[in-house]
Design a protein around this motif. Structure first.
Motif, PDB file in Angstrom:
ATOM      1  N   ARG A 100       0.885  -0.937  -0.042  1.00 20.36           N
ATOM      2  CA  ARG A 100      -0.124   0.166   0.020  1.00 20.36           C
ATOM      3  C   ARG A 100       0.814   1.319   0.175  1.00 20.36           C
ATOM      4  N   ILE A 101       0.442   2.305  -0.631  1.00 21.03           N
ATOM      5  CA  ILE A 101       1.268   3.394  -0.929  1.00 21.03           C
ATOM      6  C   ILE A 101       1.182   4.218   0.301  1.00 21.03           C
ATOM      7  N   ARG A 102       2.336   4.823   0.864  1.00 18.31           N
ATOM      8  CA  ARG A 102       2.281   5.764   2.166  1.00 18.31           C
ATOM      9  C   ARG A 102       1.475   7.030   1.781  1.00 18.31           C
ATOM     10  N   VAL A 103       1.043   7.523   2.999  1.00 20.64           N
ATOM     11  CA  VAL A 103       0.183   8.683   2.674  1.00 20.64           C
ATOM     12  C   VAL A 103       1.183   9.840   2.203  1.00 20.64           C
ATOM     13  N   ASP A 104       2.114   9.861   2.709  1.00 14.63           N
ATOM     14  CA  ASP A 104       3.120  11.122   2.134  1.00 14.63           C
ATOM     15  C   ASP A 104       3.349  10.908   0.720  1.00 14.63           C
ATOM     16  N   ASP A 105       3.447   9.844   0.505  1.00 15.51           N
ATOM     17  CA  ASP A 105       3.820   9.618  -1.098  1.00 15.51           C
ATOM     18  C   ASP A 105       2.571   9.762  -2.076  1.00 15.51           C
ATOM     19  N   ILE A 106       1.335   9.563  -1.527  1.00 19.71           N
ATOM     20  CA  ILE A 106       0.192   9.937  -2.251  1.00 19.71           C
ATOM     21  C   ILE A 106      -0.034  11.508  -2.165  1.00 19.71           C
ATOM     22  N   ARG A 107       0.223  12.176  -1.013  1.00 18.46           N
ATOM     23  CA  ARG A 107       0.259  13.531  -0.990  1.00 18.46           C
ATOM     24  C   ARG A 107       1.061  14.272  -1.740  1.00 18.46           C
ATOM     25  N   GLY A 108       2.238  13.561  -1.952  1.00 23.91           N
ATOM     26  CA  GLY A 108       3.316  14.405  -2.863  1.00 23.91           C
ATOM     27  C   GLY A 108       2.829  14.142  -4.341  1.00 23.91           C
ATOM     28  N   HIS A 109       2.190  13.270  -4.729  1.00 24.45           N
ATOM     29  CA  HIS A 109       1.893  12.823  -5.976  1.00 24.45           C
ATOM     30  C   HIS A 109       0.612  13.725  -6.543  1.00 24.45           C
ATOM     31  N   LEU A 110      -0.327  13.830  -5.439  1.00 25.93           N
ATOM     32  CA  LEU A 110      -1.412  15.013  -5.696  1.00 25.93           C
ATOM     33  C   LEU A 110      -0.836  16.360  -5.766  1.00 25.93           C
ATOM     34  N   ARG A 111       0.080  16.627  -4.926  1.00 28.43           N
ATOM     35  CA  ARG A 111       0.524  18.080  -5.020  1.00 28.43           C
ATOM     36  C   ARG A 111       1.263  18.299  -6.480  1.00 28.43           C
ATOM     37  N   HIS A 112       2.019  17.152  -7.074  1.00 29.07           N
ATOM     38  CA  HIS A 112       2.334  17.138  -8.397  1.00 29.07           C
ATOM     39  C   HIS A 112       1.429  17.479  -9.453  1.00 29.07           C
ATOM     40  N   VAL A 113       0.280  16.516  -9.297  1.00 25.65           N
ATOM     41  CA  VAL A 113      -0.972  16.801 -10.329  1.00 25.65           C
ATOM     42  C   VAL A 113      -1.542  18.234 -10.218  1.00 25.65           C
ATOM     43  N   ASP A 147      -2.404  22.005   2.095  1.00 27.87           N
ATOM     44  CA  ASP A 147      -1.809  20.729   2.349  1.00 27.87           C
ATOM     45  C   ASP A 147      -2.996  19.825   3.244  1.00 27.87           C
ATOM     46  N   ASP A 148      -3.643  20.379   3.992  1.00 33.39           N
ATOM     47  CA  ASP A 148      -4.593  19.563   4.798  1.00 33.39           C
ATOM     48  C   ASP A 148      -5.496  18.782   4.045  1.00 33.39           C
ATOM     49  N   ALA A 149      -5.998  19.314   3.056  1.00 31.33           N
ATOM     50  CA  ALA A 149      -7.031  18.886   2.035  1.00 31.33           C
ATOM     51  C   ALA A 149      -6.397  17.771   1.328  1.00 31.33           C
ATOM     52  N   LEU A 150      -5.093  18.118   0.866  1.00 33.28           N
ATOM     53  CA  LEU A 150      -4.446  16.743   0.088  1.00 33.28           C
ATOM     54  C   LEU A 150      -4.370  15.690   1.113  1.00 33.28           C
ATOM     55  N   HIS A 151      -3.647  16.046   2.432  1.00 35.35           N
ATOM     56  CA  HIS A 151      -3.483  15.048   3.203  1.00 35.35           C
ATOM     57  C   HIS A 151      -4.672  13.946   3.675  1.00 35.35           C
ATOM     58  N   LEU A 152      -5.961  14.800   3.490  1.00 35.34           N
ATOM     59  CA  LEU A 152      -7.246  14.093   3.824  1.00 35.34           C
ATOM     60  C   LEU A 152      -7.426  13.190   2.731  1.00 35.34           C
ATOM     61  N   LEU A 153      -7.270  13.750   1.507  1.00 36.80           N
ATOM     62  CA  LEU A 153      -7.487  12.985   0.486  1.00 36.80           C
ATOM     63  C   LEU A 153      -6.691  11.772   0.441  1.00 36.80           C
ATOM     64  N   ALA A 154      -5.457  11.929   0.802  1.00 38.23           N
ATOM     65  CA  ALA A 154      -4.496  10.614   0.758  1.00 38.23           C
ATOM     66  C   ALA A 154      -4.795   9.779   1.881  1.00 38.23           C
ATOM     67  N   GLN A 155      -5.135   9.975   2.953  1.00 37.60           N
ATOM     68  CA  GLN A 155      -5.907   9.356   4.154  1.00 37.60           C
ATOM     69  C   GLN A 155      -7.031   8.361   3.656  1.00 37.60           C
ATOM     70  N   LYS A 156      -8.175   9.292   3.106  1.00 38.33           N
ATOM     71  CA  LYS A 156      -9.302   8.500   2.448  1.00 38.33           C
ATOM     72  C   LYS A 156      -8.862   7.487   1.298  1.00 38.33           C
ATOM     73  N   ALA A 157      -7.954   7.627   0.702  1.00 34.92           N
ATOM     74  CA  ALA A 157      -7.419   6.610  -0.373  1.00 34.92           C
ATOM     75  C   ALA A 157      -7.137   5.283   0.019  1.00 34.92           C
ATOM     76  N   PHE A 185      -9.697  13.372  -5.992  1.00 32.91           N
ATOM     77  CA  PHE A 185      -9.198  14.489  -6.394  1.00 32.91           C
ATOM     78  C   PHE A 185      -9.733  15.233  -7.690  1.00 32.91           C
ATOM     79  N   ASP A 186     -10.058  14.451  -8.614  1.00 32.79           N
ATOM     80  CA  ASP A 186     -11.132  14.913  -9.512  1.00 32.79           C
ATOM     81  C   ASP A 186     -12.496  15.483  -9.311  1.00 32.79           C
ATOM     82  N   GLN A 187     -12.946  14.936  -8.244  1.00 38.38           N
ATOM     83  CA  GLN A 187     -14.322  15.082  -7.866  1.00 38.38           C
ATOM     84  C   GLN A 187     -14.182  16.235  -6.987  1.00 38.38           C
TER      85      GLN A 187
END
Length: 715
Positions: free
Chosen positions: A213-226, A236-246, A257-259
């Protein structure tokens, strides 16, 4: 209007370097390509959305790349390729000063004809098969037929079978031979989310790669790149919450994120994510713990009502409360703060609240909330069940403090007035015998009547103050007992509510002979030889002051001694037991010769009596002892048993049985020796009907004659 492409497809990794959170897989595959140690079959396992199919496509693209073919397999230097075929050399190597000595990660060039065909989904060397819709034997047979043909362009033909666990057992078995010995140009890549459903014969033919499973910090970093590429302003709190829910899946995170971008536009905030995803915010739990620490029950119940009015599930609220308390617990130590996977702003709030929450409160609160979680489904009134848990949590600190005050003892509780004031439970002042209370906490004792005053009322002498701590322990007004609920450690001994006089102490076991002695005709306390002085028990010591008389059981009318004399009472009981045991077990020392002859009739009668007494207790003991015995001139009884198990059984009751046998017979030197005698079966075994008939005909010859006359046969 241009068609919209979701972020999960638009930003799908195209190289090993761009794969998120699976470095252990990508590094192994790159090394296998560089060393030309590619297996014929790979199995990629892991949860959804972690990059299994993506890595399979990147591997298929890389092994057919012309740059990899020329540089790795043909060992051509990069400088030579730059001069001869610059269109297949990656751009990073084209601009390098010394390309031959420049370290680089082996990747597909993305510029050759094979890479372009793959990117345009026009490659004839890569075949993808969905096993969910092609799971029969016919589909596998068609796949095997395709494997026979070599690739027209490139070096390898790659077959990617997704969701391979959906194949039937017959299809798996039909695929075994081809998977084990494919042609040199064929490579199979199997992907699945349920590895346990694949038969072991398939697993043994593949190299298995487990995707994490991908770590929360890695998902948040990829969402920041997108977000940066799409020019979206996101907190940052919004992206971190999305990464946690994933829950470890990058595809789920990009879909959410698209939604969220569709909902809030190009300015993604934390509140928008909480509102749209219907998530219990951290703010609820921070408010909950603040209300619990201040023992504000009203605020706690109103917060629960607000959560229910917003449509949140009560069970999710309980689970979230347990996670929040766990986060506060790990934030008590700076070393374990890193275990909390939240954003930096939320982490700072956790650390601040953890400093205000005592450690006993967090541990006991976790216990209570976990208990509520386990019993939630069985509760008929689930809201009341959660409210009771919140009530216990509200007054948890007071319960812990009160338990500590009680553990300090009565003297400390009476003298420490400050601790009494801090506790939420107060002990009522003891009333004076005359019905008056003293302001300083002491009651006035009844005063002696003196001379009459002028009104004829008796004048009272000065009253002596009485400590209320002593009155609190009197039987008429016992100390209040505070129940300690689950999660609070009981730090004191709970006083008993039973009458002390009703407590019974078991009397010391004493053997009393009720059978008249064989020789002297009267009962004896200890067995002895005829003509020898009897061994008498040690005299009982005189009773101590306050002790009940000997032989009288401690019942309701007997008052127990004080706690200070318990040790003396215990010593006296041990002395009585030792004296009784010595009276029964003591044997006179002397030579074993010249012993009197044993009366066999008495021995057999006593042995039979002891055997019958064992019958209602244990049938195993009865069957063990119910056999003939005889004593020799050395007073030794030989007991023959059938197996070692019976020998061990007798050894368990040897001491008790032998002591009673010596006492009743009057022979203190009697002893029992156990001998194991295995039975030898000499008779003929009759198993079949023919054996039984032959035996009967040998015993009764008339049966043979009847059988022959009637033409009978054994069936």
């Amino acid at each position: 209007m241009e068609n919209f492409v979701v972020s999960a497809r638009k930003y799908r990794p195209a190289t090993f370097r761009s794969v998120v959170g699976q470095q252990h897989v990508t590094t192994t595959l790159q090394n296998a390509i560089a060393s030309q140690h590619l297996a014929q079959a790979f199995l990629f396992c892991g949860p959804r959305g972690v990059g299994k199919t993506t890595c399979a496509r990147i591997l298929a693209k890389t092994i057919n790349c012309e740059f990899v073919e020329e540089h790795v397999r043909k060992s051509r230097p990069i400088s030579e390729l730059i001069q001869a075929q610059p269109d297949i050399v990656p751009d990073a190597l084209l601009t390098a000063k010394d390309p031959d000595n420049t370290p680089f990660e082996l990747e597909a060039c993305g510029k050759c004809s094979s890479c372009r065909a793959f990117q345009e989904n026009a490659s004839f060397n890569v075949h993808e098969l969905d096993a969910a819709s092609n799971n029969s034997v016919e589909d596998i047979r068609s796949l095997v037929e395709q494997v026979r043909y070599a690739p027209q362009q490139g070096r390898f033909k790659v077959y990617i079978i997704d969701e391979v666990h959906m194949l039937s057992n017959a299809a798996f078995n039909a695929f075994l031979k081809t998977l084990e010995e494919p042609p040199s140009y064929a490579i199979f890549i199997l992907a699945t989310t349920e590895r346990h459903k694949i038969i072991p014969t398939i697993l043994s033919r593949c190299q298995i790669f487990d995707f994490n499973r991908i770590r929360v910090d890695d998902i948040r970093g990829h969402l920041r790149h997108v977000a940066t590429q799409e020019k979206i302003k996101a907190e940052d709190d919004a992206l971190h919450l999305l990464a946690q829910k994933a829950d470890g899946g990058l595809r789920d995170a990009l879909s959410m994120f698209d939604q969220m971008v569709t909902f809030s536009g190009h300015d993604l905030t934390y509140k928008d994510v909480v509102q749209n995803l219907h998530i219990l915010d951290y703010e609820y739990y921070f408010r909950l713990v603040d209300a619990l620490l201040t023992e504000n029950l009203s605020a706690t119940l109103l917060l629960l009502e607000e959560i229910m009015q917003n449509g949140f599930d009560l069970h999710n609220f309980v689970v979230g409360a347990a996670e929040h308390l766990r986060g506060l617990l790990v934030c008590k130590d700076p070393v374990t703060v890193q275990l909390l996977e939240v954003s930096d702003n939320i982490r700072s709030r956790y650390v601040q609240q953890a400093q205000a929450a005592p450690l006993p409160f967090l541990l006991s609160g976790l216990n209570l909330v976990s208990l509520c979680d386990r019993e939630f489904k069985q509760a008929k009134n689930q809201r009341l069940h959660v409210e009771l848990t919140l009530m216990k949590l509200t007054y948890l600190n007071s319960a812990v403090q009160f338990a500590r005050d009680l553990s300090a003892g009565p003297a400390a509780s009476a003298s420490n007035g400050e601790a009494k004031k801090k506790s939420s439970v107060t002990t009522p002042a003891a009333p004076a015998p005359n019905g008056q209370l003293v302001a300083d906490g002491t009651a006035e004792a009844p005063a002696a009547y003196g001379s009459l005053n002028g009104t004829g009322t008796p004048r009272l002498a000065p009253a002596a103050p009485v400590n209320t701590a002593e009155l609190a322990h009197a039987p008429a007004d016992p100390e209040p007992i505070v129940p300690v609920e689950s999660g609070v450690e009981e730090l004191h001994d709970t006083p008993s509510i039973e009458d002390e006089g009703a407590t019974q102490v078991p009397a010391t076991a004493r053997l009393r002979d009720t059978v008249p002695h064989v020789e002297i005709g009267r009962p004896s306390m200890a067995g002895h030889e005829p003509g020898q002085p009897a061994v008498t028990a040690a005299p009982m010591p005189p009773p101590r002051p306050g002790m009940p008389p000997a032989g009288k059981p401690l019942g309701l009318g007997t008052k127990l001694p004080g706690l200070g004399s318990l040790s003396a009472m215990k010593a006296q009981m041990e002395q009585q037991a030792a004296a009784g045991k010595a009276a029964v077990d003591t044997e006179p020392s002397g030579p074993t010769t010249g012993l009197p002859a044993i009366n066999d009739e008495v021995l057999q009668r006593v042995w039979k009596e002891l055997t019958e007494e064992r019958k209602p207790v244990s049938m195993m003991h009865y069957s063990l002892l119910n056999r003939p015995v005889q004593a020799n001139e050395q007073h030794l009884i030989l007991l023959r048993v059938d197996n070692p198990v019976q020998e061990d059984l007798f050894n368990e009751l040897r001491a008790e049985f032998l002591g009673e046998l010596r006492r009743r017979t009057g022979y203190p030197r009697l002893n029992v020796q156990v001998e194991v005698v295995e039975r030898v079966e000499t008779g003929r075994k009759l198993y079949t009907s023919t054996d039984k008939m032959d035996y009967l005909m040998e015993k009764y010859p008339m049966l043979l004659e009847m059988k022959q006359k009637l033409g009978l046969d054994v069936d």
